[in-house]
Design a protein around this motif. Structure first.
Motif, mmCIF file in Angstrom:
data_model
loop_
_atom_site.group_PDB
_atom_site.id
_atom_site.type_symbol
_atom_site.label_atom_id
_atom_site.label_comp_id
_atom_site.label_asym_id
_atom_site.label_seq_id
_atom_site.Cartn_x
_atom_site.Cartn_y
_atom_site.Cartn_z
ATOM 1 N N GLY A 12 0.586 -1.149 -0.079
ATOM 2 C CA GLY A 12 0.101 -0.052 0.032
ATOM 3 C C GLY A 12 0.835 1.287 -0.012
ATOM 4 O O GLY A 12 2.175 1.289 -0.024
ATOM 5 N N PRO A 13 0.190 2.353 -0.192
ATOM 6 C CA PRO A 13 1.075 3.559 0.073
ATOM 7 C C PRO A 13 1.839 3.912 1.146
ATOM 8 O O PRO A 13 1.612 3.305 2.208
ATOM 9 C CB PRO A 13 -0.311 4.700 -0.048
ATOM 10 C CG PRO A 13 -1.337 4.085 0.422
ATOM 11 C CD PRO A 13 -1.241 2.592 0.053
ATOM 12 N N SER A 14 3.139 4.448 0.985
ATOM 13 C CA SER A 14 4.156 4.559 2.192
ATOM 14 C C SER A 14 3.576 5.766 3.055
ATOM 15 O O SER A 14 2.776 6.507 2.610
ATOM 16 C CB SER A 14 5.341 5.112 1.517
ATOM 17 O OG SER A 14 5.424 6.203 1.054
ATOM 18 N N LEU A 15 4.079 5.685 4.163
ATOM 19 C CA LEU A 15 3.672 6.869 5.060
ATOM 20 C C LEU A 15 4.190 7.934 4.575
ATOM 21 O O LEU A 15 3.326 9.137 4.847
ATOM 22 C CB LEU A 15 4.351 6.215 6.372
ATOM 23 C CG LEU A 15 4.119 7.338 7.635
ATOM 24 C CD1 LEU A 15 2.667 7.392 8.032
ATOM 25 C CD2 LEU A 15 4.893 7.081 8.856
ATOM 26 N N HIS A 16 5.362 8.021 3.935
ATOM 27 C CA HIS A 16 5.851 9.288 3.378
ATOM 28 C C HIS A 16 4.746 9.948 2.374
ATOM 29 O O HIS A 16 4.220 11.214 2.407
ATOM 30 C CB HIS A 16 7.123 9.227 2.982
ATOM 31 C CG HIS A 16 7.679 10.360 2.171
ATOM 32 N ND1 HIS A 16 7.670 10.982 0.904
ATOM 33 C CD2 HIS A 16 8.456 11.479 2.714
ATOM 34 C CE1 HIS A 16 8.168 12.115 0.697
ATOM 35 N NE2 HIS A 16 8.690 12.369 1.814
ATOM 36 N N ASN A 17 4.176 9.104 1.364
ATOM 37 C CA ASN A 17 3.302 9.682 0.565
ATOM 38 C C ASN A 17 2.051 9.931 1.239
ATOM 39 O O ASN A 17 1.277 10.955 0.776
ATOM 40 C CB ASN A 17 2.976 8.423 -0.517
ATOM 41 C CG ASN A 17 3.992 8.268 -1.501
ATOM 42 O OD1 ASN A 17 5.054 9.158 -1.698
ATOM 43 N ND2 ASN A 17 4.303 7.038 -2.149
ATOM 44 N N LEU A 18 1.488 9.286 2.010
ATOM 45 C CA LEU A 18 0.221 9.460 2.887
ATOM 46 C C LEU A 18 0.281 10.876 3.401
ATOM 47 O O LEU A 18 -0.502 11.398 3.523
ATOM 48 C CB LEU A 18 -0.077 8.403 3.707
ATOM 49 C CG LEU A 18 -0.701 7.110 3.281
ATOM 50 C CD1 LEU A 18 -0.745 5.998 4.203
ATOM 51 C CD2 LEU A 18 -2.026 7.617 2.549
ATOM 52 N N LEU A 19 1.717 11.013 4.270
ATOM 53 C CA LEU A 19 1.793 12.308 4.957
ATOM 54 C C LEU A 19 1.592 13.556 3.891
ATOM 55 O O LEU A 19 1.127 14.685 4.073
ATOM 56 C CB LEU A 19 3.079 12.497 5.905
ATOM 57 C CG LEU A 19 2.914 11.465 6.936
ATOM 58 C CD1 LEU A 19 4.374 11.518 7.683
ATOM 59 C CD2 LEU A 19 2.291 12.247 7.993
#
Length: 147
Positions: A12-19
Motif C-alpha cells: 500500500g501507499p508509504s507513510l511518506h506519500n500519505l503524509l
C-alpha cells in the motif's frame, strides 16, 4: 499479451506519500481562504504564531514552526516587506532581533481567524475529539522521532 505481476513487497501507499497527500489536502482549503486576503499559507503560519504578541527571535520562530533557520529568515524578509511583521532589537541583548506581528498583520489574522476556526472545527468533527487527539499525538511523536 503479458500479464503484469504485482510486487509482493508492495503493502500500500508509504507513510511518506500519505503524509504528503494529507498535507496537500489540509493546505488546499487553507490556501483558498488565505488567497482571499492576498496571503500565502506560509505567511498565515507565521502570523498565527506571532498573533499572541509575545515576540520571538528568529531561531525561536523557526523552532516553533519546524522550519530551518535560513528558510524562516527568507519568509520573514518577505513578510516584513509586506508590512505584516516588524523587527525590533532585543532590549536584553542588542545583538538579537525580536520579531513582532504588525498592526496590519493583526488585521489579517482578525479577518481570517473565523474561517480558519470553522475549517479546523469541520476537520475535528470528521475525526471526533478522541481520534483527533490520537492523530495529533502520533504526528508529534513522528516529528520528534525524526529530529
Amino acid at each position: 499479451m503479458a500479464t503484469r505481476r504485482k510486487n509482493p513487497a508492495y503493502c500500500g501507499p508509504s507513510l511518506h506519500n500519505l503524509l504528503n497527500q494529507a498535507n496537500r489536502e489540509a493546505t488546499s482549503e487553507m490556501r483558498r481562504m488565505m488567497s482571499a486576503e492576498g496571503l500565502p499559507v506560509e505567511f498565515w503560519r507565521v502570523l498565527e504564531v506571532l498573533a499572541d504578541e509575545r515576540g520571538r527571535s528568529m531561531s525561536e520562530l523557526a523552532a516553533e514552526m519546524g522550519m530551518q533557520l535560513p528558510a524562516t529568515s527568507k519568509l520573514v524578509d518577505r513578510m516584513s516587506e509586506a508590512a505584516l511583521v516588524q523587527r525590533a532589537t532585543d532590549p536584553a541583548d542588542q545583538r538579537r532581533v525580536i520579531l513582532h506581528i504588525s498592526d496590519f498583520g493583526l488585521q489579517k489574522v482578525a479577518a481570517l481567524e473565523r474561517d480558519v476556526r470553522h475549517h479546523r472545527d469541520r476537520i475535528g468533527r470528521a475525526f471526533g475529539p478522541e481520534r483527533q487527539a490520537q492523530l495529533t499525538e502520533l504526528l508529534q511523536d513522528f516529528i520528534r522521532a525524526h529530529r
